[in-house]
Design an enzyme around this catalytic site. Structure first.
Site, PDB file in Angstrom:
ATOM      1  N   LYS A  22       0.837  -1.202   0.000  1.00 22.93           N
ATOM      2  CA  LYS A  22       0.000   0.000   0.000  1.00 22.93           C
ATOM      3  C   LYS A  22       0.870   1.250   0.000  1.00 22.93           C
ATOM      4  CE  LYS A  22      -1.728   1.550   4.064  1.00 22.93           C
ATOM      5  NZ  LYS A  22      -1.442   2.956   4.392  1.00 22.93           N
ATOM      6  N   ASN A  23       1.820   1.315   0.919  1.00 24.21           N
ATOM      7  CA  ASN A  23       2.595   2.552   1.062  1.00 24.21           C
ATOM      8  C   ASN A  23       3.510   2.815  -0.126  1.00 24.21           C
ATOM      9  OD1 ASN A  23       1.313   3.085   3.415  1.00 24.21           O
ATOM     10  ND2 ASN A  23       3.016   2.523   4.761  1.00 24.21           N
ATOM     11  N   CYS A 118      -4.595  13.626  13.150  1.00 20.71           N
ATOM     12  CA  CYS A 118      -4.656  12.217  12.814  1.00 20.71           C
ATOM     13  C   CYS A 118      -4.694  11.476  14.129  1.00 20.71           C
ATOM     14  CB  CYS A 118      -3.421  11.847  12.005  1.00 20.71           C
ATOM     15  SG  CYS A 118      -3.160  10.103  11.871  1.00 20.71           S
ATOM     16  N   ARG A 123       1.612  14.624  13.334  1.00 16.75           N
ATOM     17  CA  ARG A 123       2.033  14.431  11.952  1.00 16.75           C
ATOM     18  C   ARG A 123       2.104  15.725  11.137  1.00 16.75           C
ATOM     19  NH1 ARG A 123      -0.588   8.869   9.802  1.00 16.75           N
ATOM     20  NH2 ARG A 123       1.421   8.592   8.853  1.00 16.75           N
ATOM     21  N   ASP A 308       4.478   0.397  12.152  1.00 18.19           N
ATOM     22  CA  ASP A 308       3.233  -0.170  11.623  1.00 18.19           C
ATOM     23  C   ASP A 308       3.027  -1.630  12.028  1.00 18.19           C
ATOM     24  OD1 ASP A 308       2.643   2.238  10.496  1.00 18.19           O
ATOM     25  OD2 ASP A 308       3.136   1.681   8.445  1.00 18.19           O
ATOM     26  N   ARG A 400      -8.578  -0.120   4.536  1.00 11.65           N
ATOM     27  CA  ARG A 400      -7.581   0.810   4.001  1.00 11.65           C
ATOM     28  C   ARG A 400      -6.270   0.085   3.736  1.00 11.65           C
ATOM     29  NH1 ARG A 400      -6.584   5.919   7.503  1.00 11.65           N
ATOM     30  NH2 ARG A 400      -5.166   6.119   5.752  1.00 11.65           N
TER      31      ARG A 400
HETATM   32  C1  UD1 Z   1       4.744   6.612   6.406  1.00 12.33           C
HETATM   33  C2  UD1 Z   1       3.770   5.472   6.232  1.00 12.33           C
HETATM   34  C3  UD1 Z   1       3.168   5.080   7.574  1.00 12.33           C
HETATM   35  C4  UD1 Z   1       4.279   4.779   8.578  1.00 12.33           C
HETATM   36  C5  UD1 Z   1       5.261   5.941   8.647  1.00 12.33           C
HETATM   37  C6  UD1 Z   1       6.466   5.653   9.538  1.00 12.33           C
HETATM   38  C7  UD1 Z   1       2.944   5.913   4.004  1.00 12.33           C
HETATM   39  C8  UD1 Z   1       1.792   6.280   3.138  1.00 12.33           C
HETATM   40  N1  UD1 Z   1       2.714   5.893   5.304  1.00 12.33           N
HETATM   41  O1  UD1 Z   1       3.984   7.731   6.877  1.00 12.33           O
HETATM   42  O2  UD1 Z   1       2.352   3.928   7.383  1.00 12.33           O
HETATM   43  O3  UD1 Z   1       3.713   4.589   9.863  1.00 12.33           O
HETATM   44  O4  UD1 Z   1       5.758   6.236   7.324  1.00 12.33           O
HETATM   45  O5  UD1 Z   1       7.124   4.518   9.113  1.00 12.33           O
HETATM   46  O6  UD1 Z   1       4.007   5.582   3.510  1.00 12.33           O
HETATM   47  N2  UD1 Z   1       7.046  14.233  10.853  1.00 12.33           N
HETATM   48  C9  UD1 Z   1       7.241  15.552  11.184  1.00 12.33           C
HETATM   49  N3  UD1 Z   1       7.272  16.482  10.164  1.00 12.33           N
HETATM   50  C10 UD1 Z   1       7.121  16.149   8.857  1.00 12.33           C
HETATM   51  C11 UD1 Z   1       6.928  14.787   8.522  1.00 12.33           C
HETATM   52  C12 UD1 Z   1       6.882  13.840   9.549  1.00 12.33           C
HETATM   53  O7  UD1 Z   1       7.387  15.906  12.346  1.00 12.33           O
HETATM   54  O8  UD1 Z   1       7.169  17.039   7.978  1.00 12.33           O
HETATM   55  C13 UD1 Z   1       6.994  13.233  11.933  1.00 12.33           C
HETATM   56  C14 UD1 Z   1       5.633  12.578  12.023  1.00 12.33           C
HETATM   57  O9  UD1 Z   1       4.778  13.361  12.822  1.00 12.33           O
HETATM   58  C15 UD1 Z   1       5.952  11.255  12.656  1.00 12.33           C
HETATM   59  C16 UD1 Z   1       7.331  10.926  12.093  1.00 12.33           C
HETATM   60  O10 UD1 Z   1       7.857  12.158  11.611  1.00 12.33           O
HETATM   61  O11 UD1 Z   1       6.034  11.375  14.048  1.00 12.33           O
HETATM   62  C17 UD1 Z   1       7.323   9.886  10.979  1.00 12.33           C
HETATM   63  O12 UD1 Z   1       6.582  10.351   9.914  1.00 12.33           O
HETATM   64  P1  UD1 Z   1       6.867   9.967   8.392  1.00 12.33           P
HETATM   65  O13 UD1 Z   1       8.054   9.086   8.291  1.00 12.33           O
HETATM   66  O14 UD1 Z   1       6.833  11.219   7.582  1.00 12.33           O
HETATM   67  O15 UD1 Z   1       5.577   9.109   8.086  1.00 12.33           O
HETATM   68  P2  UD1 Z   1       4.613   9.194   6.857  1.00 12.33           P
HETATM   69  O16 UD1 Z   1       5.394   9.380   5.599  1.00 12.33           O
HETATM   70  O17 UD1 Z   1       3.494  10.130   7.126  1.00 12.33           O
END
Ligand code: UD1
Length: 421
Positions: A22-23, A118, A123, A308, A400
């Site tokens: 999915k991701n 969320c 996030r 996850d 999902r």
């Molecule tokens: C992706 C995955 C999700 C998984 C996560 C961590 C997808 C669609 N989803 O989510 O299933 O749980 O990686 O492995 O691929 N953060 C910030 N600022 C930012 C971006 C992120 O502070 O601009 C923080 C987030 O709040 C979170 C952490 O970084 O605490 C990890 O987030 P991130 O790696 O960006 O996860 P996603 O890409 O949203």
């Protein structure tokens, strides 16, 4: 809203096919925005998140068709009609923000709603924004939307991410492939989904080095072509089903996965007492120990233990012998499954991002509530080993991320059924 009823039914035995990730697919689909030529994705999972991304891309003018019963997605961005990702779609799925980088790169402008709160934490988007600004974008937050433009085009540079965010790495990579000159992304995420995206972009003609390591180097090109790409196996679906025998006993073979996708997860499974090996077709897991052993777990970016799979691991540790300490370091507030597991008799104390789990002999079935995608599946797994009947309510999250979950578990001997609302 549908619910799922599960009852223990003796040891599991058989094969479970693992779908495409999915991701990975959620990052690959927006990559179509980078080229006028068609992009075809094979091994796509059939999930509601993929349908949400389809709707979002169509709202931008992308032609999207599902072929072969949804397993093949054909995308064409030759005539984009919009550069705005609306709140109504983005609020449903945070991964919608992955259109930001490619839209900016191709059109020089993008308006993307902030995803909003969320269930599993704040996030924010600051890492995405800082990286795209380093590439020359001007980004302003107005009316809940990020208004991004690159009036002089994007220019390659050194981009050091504050944290190895998966989404920010993907957005930066997609922006950099069409930027002028060389971009070096430091502290890049190393997840297999990043490698898969880089592979697809390279097939489209991008010049990328180092995907899968902390430093990714991108040499910008003028245009990208079309491509056909096979989506990598879903390591989270794989890990989830690998845990099933831990609850019900028996042996399952997950077809299409391999252990390299799972990093630290595999070692933890062996430490609790499961037998894990690669087979010709995938991964085989057997439980022969009577009682599993407690183990400590810390979630970390890949190749660390994946956040996850944290909820599923917690559910398993509820009946392991001894005390396990589970620390969640990626997301704040990702223990909503703990109180539900406690309704089934688990002994869990949560202090901030740390959960202390004292193993009990067996969980007891109960009506429970699914609060997010991975929490839902952790409760279903718990039900596979619990005494009596477990009914997991509000399972829409499940669709999902898990394709035909009941069918796949039933095929290996589980007693599970969906009750339509
Ligand atoms: C992706 C995955 C999700 C998984 C996560 C961590 C997808 C669609 N989803 O989510 O299933 O749980 O990686 O492995 O691929 N953060 C910030 N600022 C930012 C971006 C992120 O502070 O601009 C923080 C987030 O709040 C979170 C952490 O970084 O605490 C990890 O987030 P991130 O790696 O960006 O996860 P996603 O890409 O949203």
């Amino acid at each position: 809203m549908d619910s799922i009823r599960v009852r223990a039914n003796g040891p599991l035995r058989g094969q479970i096919p693992i779908a495409g990730a999915k991701n990975a697919c959620l990052a690959l689909m927006p990559a179509t925005l980078l080229s006028e030529e068609p992009l075809t994705l094979t091994n796509a999972p059939r999930l509601s998140d993929i349908r949400t991304m389809t709707l979002l891309l169509r709202s931008l003018g992308v032609e999207v068709s599902a072929l072969a019963d949804g397993k093949v997605i054909a995308l064409s961005s030759h005539g984009l009609t919009s550069t705005r990702a609306d709140y109504d779609i983005v609020r449903k799925m945070r991964a919608s923000n992955l259109v930001l980088g490619p839209l900016l790169a191709r059109e020089g402008v993008a308006t993307v709603s902030l995803p909003g709160g969320c269930a599993i934490g704040a996030r924010p988007m600051d890492i995405h924004i800082a990286a795209l600004e380093a590439l020359g974008a001007e980004i302003e937050l107005r009316d809940g939307y990020l208004h991004a433009k690159a009036p002089r085009g994007l220019r390659g540079t050194r981009v050091a991410l504050r944290f190895a965010s998966v989404g920010a790495t993907e957005n930066t990579l997609m922006a950099a492939v069409l930027a002028k000159g060389t971009t070096v992304i430091e502290n890049a995420a190393r997840e297999p989904e990043i490698v898969d995206l880089a592979l697809c972009l390279s097939r489209m003609g991008a010049q990328i080095d180092g995907a899968g390591t902390s430093t990714i180097t991108v040499q910008g090109v003028d245009r990208l072509a079309g491509a056909t790409h096979h989506v990598v196996a879903d390591r989270i679906e794989l890990g989830t089903y690998m845990l099933a025998p831990a609850f019900a006993g028996g042996e399952v073979e997950c077809i299409g996965g391999h252990l390299d996708l799972l990093g630290a997860f595999v070692e933890k499974l062996r430490l609790v007492g499961l037998e894990v090996e690669e087979s010709a077709a995938g991964v085989r897991v057997r439980r022969s120990a009577d009682r599993l052993q407690a183990v400590d777990v810390v979630t970390e970016p890949y190749p660390g233990f994946p956040t996850d799979l944290q909820a599923q691991m917690m559910a398993m540790l509820c009946t392991a012998q001894g005390v396990s300490v589970l620390e969640e370091r990626i997301f704040e507030n990702r223990f909503m499954h703990a109180p539900e597991l406690m309704r089934m008799g688990a002994r869990i104390e949560v202090h901030g991002g740390t959960a202390r789990i004292t193993g009990v002999e067996r969980l007891r079935g109960a009506p429970v509530m699914a609060t997010d995608l991975r929490a839902s599946v952790s409760l279903i797994l718990a039900g596979l080993g619990a005494e009596g009947e477990t009914v997991v309510n509000r399972v829409y999250h499940l669709d999902r991320g898990y394709e035909r979950l009941e069918e796949k578990l039933r095929a290996v001997g589980a007693d599970i059924e969906r009750i339509a609302a």
